[in-house]
Design a protein around this motif. Sequence first.
Motif, PDB file in Angstrom:
ATOM      1  N   THR A 250       0.928  -1.218   0.136  1.00 46.73           N
ATOM      2  CA  THR A 250      -0.053   0.051   0.047  1.00 46.73           C
ATOM      3  C   THR A 250       0.930   1.126  -0.067  1.00 46.73           C
ATOM      4  O   THR A 250       0.557   2.389  -0.869  1.00 46.73           O
ATOM      5  CB  THR A 250      -0.863   0.111   1.132  1.00 46.73           C
ATOM      6  OG1 THR A 250      -1.691  -1.168   1.360  1.00 46.73           O
ATOM      7  CG2 THR A 250      -1.685   1.180   1.224  1.00 46.73           C
ATOM      8  N   GLU A 251       1.997   1.191   0.718  1.00 45.59           N
ATOM      9  CA  GLU A 251       2.932   2.452   0.954  1.00 45.59           C
ATOM     10  C   GLU A 251       3.473   2.708  -0.513  1.00 45.59           C
ATOM     11  O   GLU A 251       3.621   3.626  -1.224  1.00 45.59           O
ATOM     12  CB  GLU A 251       3.974   2.249   1.881  1.00 45.59           C
ATOM     13  CG  GLU A 251       3.299   2.415   3.267  1.00 45.59           C
ATOM     14  CD  GLU A 251       4.508   2.077   4.220  1.00 45.59           C
ATOM     15  OE1 GLU A 251       5.459   1.395   3.921  1.00 45.59           O
ATOM     16  OE2 GLU A 251       4.375   2.383   5.512  1.00 45.59           O
TER      17      GLU A 251
ATOM     18  N   VAL B 139      -0.900   5.920  -6.629  1.00 39.89           N
ATOM     19  CA  VAL B 139      -2.173   4.963  -7.287  1.00 39.89           C
ATOM     20  C   VAL B 139      -2.978   4.942  -5.918  1.00 39.89           C
ATOM     21  O   VAL B 139      -4.443   4.688  -6.412  1.00 39.89           O
ATOM     22  CB  VAL B 139      -1.414   3.441  -7.581  1.00 39.89           C
ATOM     23  CG1 VAL B 139      -2.607   2.453  -7.976  1.00 39.89           C
ATOM     24  CG2 VAL B 139      -0.563   3.583  -8.631  1.00 39.89           C
ATOM     25  N   SER B 140      -2.735   4.694  -5.077  1.00 40.23           N
ATOM     26  CA  SER B 140      -3.381   4.699  -3.569  1.00 40.23           C
ATOM     27  C   SER B 140      -3.551   6.051  -2.773  1.00 40.23           C
ATOM     28  O   SER B 140      -2.468   6.848  -2.874  1.00 40.23           O
ATOM     29  CB  SER B 140      -2.912   3.680  -2.837  1.00 40.23           C
ATOM     30  OG  SER B 140      -3.289   2.242  -3.439  1.00 40.23           O
ATOM     31  N   ALA B 141      -4.557   6.117  -2.140  1.00 34.08           N
ATOM     32  CA  ALA B 141      -4.662   7.317  -1.248  1.00 34.08           C
ATOM     33  C   ALA B 141      -4.030   7.119   0.062  1.00 34.08           C
ATOM     34  O   ALA B 141      -3.659   6.056   0.578  1.00 34.08           O
ATOM     35  CB  ALA B 141      -6.109   7.554  -1.035  1.00 34.08           C
ATOM     36  N   GLN B 142      -3.690   8.041   0.817  1.00 28.84           N
ATOM     37  CA  GLN B 142      -2.746   8.046   2.126  1.00 28.84           C
ATOM     38  C   GLN B 142      -3.897   7.250   3.216  1.00 28.84           C
ATOM     39  O   GLN B 142      -3.404   6.681   4.067  1.00 28.84           O
ATOM     40  CB  GLN B 142      -2.561   9.651   2.699  1.00 28.84           C
ATOM     41  CG  GLN B 142      -1.726   9.377   3.980  1.00 28.84           C
ATOM     42  CD  GLN B 142      -1.367  10.709   4.312  1.00 28.84           C
ATOM     43  OE1 GLN B 142      -1.666  11.875   3.832  1.00 28.84           O
ATOM     44  NE2 GLN B 142      -0.672  10.966   5.317  1.00 28.84           N
ATOM     45  N   THR B 143      -5.151   7.460   3.020  1.00 26.86           N
ATOM     46  CA  THR B 143      -6.029   6.797   3.814  1.00 26.86           C
ATOM     47  C   THR B 143      -5.897   5.416   3.868  1.00 26.86           C
ATOM     48  O   THR B 143      -6.230   4.293   4.782  1.00 26.86           O
ATOM     49  CB  THR B 143      -7.629   7.167   3.441  1.00 26.86           C
ATOM     50  OG1 THR B 143      -7.762   6.948   1.987  1.00 26.86           O
ATOM     51  CG2 THR B 143      -7.944   8.668   3.853  1.00 26.86           C
TER      52      THR B 143
ATOM     53  N   VAL C 294      -3.062   3.902   3.321  1.00 26.74           N
ATOM     54  CA  VAL C 294      -1.908   3.562   4.316  1.00 26.74           C
ATOM     55  C   VAL C 294      -2.434   3.454   5.690  1.00 26.74           C
ATOM     56  O   VAL C 294      -1.971   2.750   6.456  1.00 26.74           O
ATOM     57  CB  VAL C 294      -0.917   4.484   3.820  1.00 26.74           C
ATOM     58  CG1 VAL C 294       0.552   4.304   4.598  1.00 26.74           C
ATOM     59  CG2 VAL C 294      -0.330   4.514   2.656  1.00 26.74           C
ATOM     60  N   ALA C 295      -3.229   4.590   6.103  1.00 28.97           N
ATOM     61  CA  ALA C 295      -3.390   4.370   7.537  1.00 28.97           C
ATOM     62  C   ALA C 295      -4.414   3.284   8.002  1.00 28.97           C
ATOM     63  O   ALA C 295      -4.064   2.655   8.931  1.00 28.97           O
ATOM     64  CB  ALA C 295      -4.059   5.871   7.632  1.00 28.97           C
ATOM     65  N   ALA C 296      -5.292   2.939   6.911  1.00 22.13           N
ATOM     66  CA  ALA C 296      -6.100   1.988   7.289  1.00 22.13           C
ATOM     67  C   ALA C 296      -5.315   0.479   7.331  1.00 22.13           C
ATOM     68  O   ALA C 296      -5.463  -0.362   8.418  1.00 22.13           O
ATOM     69  CB  ALA C 296      -7.203   1.802   6.313  1.00 22.13           C
ATOM     70  N   SER C 297      -4.143   0.427   6.424  1.00 21.81           N
ATOM     71  CA  SER C 297      -3.380  -0.978   6.692  1.00 21.81           C
ATOM     72  C   SER C 297      -2.458  -0.645   7.844  1.00 21.81           C
ATOM     73  O   SER C 297      -2.492  -2.151   8.349  1.00 21.81           O
ATOM     74  CB  SER C 297      -2.506  -0.964   5.365  1.00 21.81           C
ATOM     75  OG  SER C 297      -1.652  -2.004   5.415  1.00 21.81           O
ATOM     76  N   LEU C 298      -1.989   0.264   8.077  1.00 26.63           N
ATOM     77  CA  LEU C 298      -1.225   0.417   9.549  1.00 26.63           C
ATOM     78  C   LEU C 298      -2.005  -0.067  10.593  1.00 26.63           C
ATOM     79  O   LEU C 298      -1.634  -0.645  11.381  1.00 26.63           O
ATOM     80  CB  LEU C 298      -0.487   1.635   9.630  1.00 26.63           C
ATOM     81  CG  LEU C 298       0.377   2.061  10.604  1.00 26.63           C
ATOM     82  CD1 LEU C 298       1.618   0.971  10.869  1.00 26.63           C
ATOM     83  CD2 LEU C 298       0.889   3.628  10.856  1.00 26.63           C
ATOM     84  N   SER C 299      -3.219   0.546  10.579  1.00 33.12           N
ATOM     85  CA  SER C 299      -4.043   0.552  11.899  1.00 33.12           C
ATOM     86  C   SER C 299      -4.527  -1.210  11.892  1.00 33.12           C
ATOM     87  O   SER C 299      -4.411  -1.563  12.961  1.00 33.12           O
ATOM     88  CB  SER C 299      -5.471   1.270  11.511  1.00 33.12           C
ATOM     89  OG  SER C 299      -6.531   0.763  12.573  1.00 33.12           O
ATOM     90  N   GLN C 300      -4.881  -1.779  10.724  1.00 36.33           N
ATOM     91  CA  GLN C 300      -5.102  -3.097  10.831  1.00 36.33           C
ATOM     92  C   GLN C 300      -4.119  -4.067  11.390  1.00 36.33           C
ATOM     93  O   GLN C 300      -3.989  -5.002  11.943  1.00 36.33           O
ATOM     94  CB  GLN C 300      -5.297  -3.515   9.379  1.00 36.33           C
ATOM     95  CG  GLN C 300      -5.914  -5.140   9.233  1.00 36.33           C
ATOM     96  CD  GLN C 300      -6.039  -5.387   7.856  1.00 36.33           C
ATOM     97  OE1 GLN C 300      -5.394  -5.195   6.893  1.00 36.33           O
ATOM     98  NE2 GLN C 300      -7.433  -5.962   7.589  1.00 36.33           N
ATOM     99  N   LEU C 301      -2.778  -3.478  10.739  1.00 34.42           N
ATOM    100  CA  LEU C 301      -1.497  -4.274  11.255  1.00 34.42           C
ATOM    101  C   LEU C 301      -1.339  -4.078  12.795  1.00 34.42           C
ATOM    102  O   LEU C 301      -1.047  -5.083  13.571  1.00 34.42           O
ATOM    103  CB  LEU C 301      -0.269  -3.705  10.531  1.00 34.42           C
ATOM    104  CG  LEU C 301       1.177  -4.213  11.064  1.00 34.42           C
ATOM    105  CD1 LEU C 301       1.080  -5.709  10.679  1.00 34.42           C
ATOM    106  CD2 LEU C 301       2.049  -3.591  10.381  1.00 34.42           C
ATOM    107  N   GLU C 302      -1.372  -3.051  13.424  1.00 33.57           N
ATOM    108  CA  GLU C 302      -1.064  -2.755  14.821  1.00 33.57           C
ATOM    109  C   GLU C 302      -2.280  -3.387  15.554  1.00 33.57           C
ATOM    110  O   GLU C 302      -2.050  -3.966  16.653  1.00 33.57           O
ATOM    111  CB  GLU C 302      -1.159  -1.147  14.844  1.00 33.57           C
ATOM    112  CG  GLU C 302      -0.088  -0.505  14.437  1.00 33.57           C
ATOM    113  CD  GLU C 302       1.329  -1.015  14.795  1.00 33.57           C
ATOM    114  OE1 GLU C 302       1.304  -1.627  16.003  1.00 33.57           O
ATOM    115  OE2 GLU C 302       2.169  -1.003  14.176  1.00 33.57           O
TER     116      GLU C 302
END
Length: 474
Positions: free
Chosen positions: A203-204, A211-215, A217-225
């Motif tokens: 995603t990053e 190609v992807s929005a910053q949101t 990246v934030a959603a992927s990071l939140s899911q990982l944490e």
Amino acid sequence: MIRRTGKLAAAGILAAALSACAVGPDHQRPDQEMGDHYRHAEGWVQVDAAAQAEMARDWWTTFSDARLDGLMAQLLRENLTLREAEARYRQAQAGLRGAQAGLFPTVGSNASATRSGGGDGEAGNRYSLSGNVSWEVDVWGRVRRNVEAGEASAQASAADLAATQLSLQSTLAQTYFRLLSLDAEKRLMEQTITAYERSLQMTENRYQAGVSAQTDVAASLSQLENARAQRLALERQRAVHENALAVLTGRPPSDFSLDETMRLGIVPVVPAGVPSQLLQRRPDIVAAERRVAEANARIGVAQAAWFPSLTLSAQGGYSSGQWAQWLSAPSQFWSLGPALALALFDGGARQASVDSARAAHEAQSAAYRQTVLTALREVEDYLVSLRVQEQEQATQARALEASRETLRLITNQYEAGMVDYLSVVQAQASALSAERTAISLQADRLVNSVQLITALGGGWDVSLLGQEPETSAP
């Protein structure tokens, strides 16, 4: 002397004849409707008596897990709760021996040397040596009823010990299988975290490529944490279960560890049998029935107080005022004969004792019937749980396969730019939930199998009451 001996023998024979009867009711097990089959055993695997007998007290071996076998062996050797129950069983046995002592005569002896004087100033010595025998003839069965109560109490204590052992073994097995399921969930979370880390990196990269929005990246990071936090929670739960296993095996938690394993366990076939078998195979039911017998015997003990007690006694020895003549024939003395004792008025104490004994018997009878009903409910609960869980697991397996396929398709569509990352997050969350549910269902089936085996008595049988327990004394 011959005539006196003959009279004493005749009195003994008469007393023995009278003691053939015992006041109070004879014990009968309280009636309780059991039913001829388990309602929720429909479709359950039925086995013959020979196969059912194979489930001995080492019931946990049906799970074919060497580590579980080792933990059970440690529990039998080291568990302190089990040692406490065993000590109480030995205490009940000592109480029985004390009650049985009342069936035998009491033999004693006495020796004394005294010097006394009066107002005339003269003083004298008195030397005495005597022996005595006393026996309370159990005419009305008070002693025998007391022994009967002691035997029932000791048997109830033996059944309590078996129930405690079975409960501890069941708790250990359930805790062990829960720990295995936590290991499986932890492995799943580690795999999930690895996949989420790849998703975050992808995603990053897509964000940097525009190609992807910053949101995303934030959603992927939140899911990982969140996944990392869940893994930490699983580690905490595993440590709690590991500590519980340590205490069950009689060891401090700091001195106990159990390596993670890849094996979750296989659910065995548990023969249910018929409801009436619970009366002989559940130690708690046997203990409750033995307490009914004890309370019934106490009624006879209380009723015997209404009748006179008969004691046969004999005494003989030497008594003299001079040391040189102490053991001479002229200094001999003896006495023998029966004695009757009966309380004529006690303010209603004896009747109150009888009423109390009868009420205690009624209470124990009700407790016994309730214990039987509770046992029947437990078996029915675990039977229906296992049957439904088996069906649920089959359905969940299909749902898991569908969620995996959905995640694969959504991931491909996201990489192709056809859907947003929120769809991927939802598919990943759904797949993870399905994976964890599948593990939880398998663990629940293993735990419920243990609970069903426990509810059926764990291979114990009332015939084991006469055997010494397998636990190790301290």
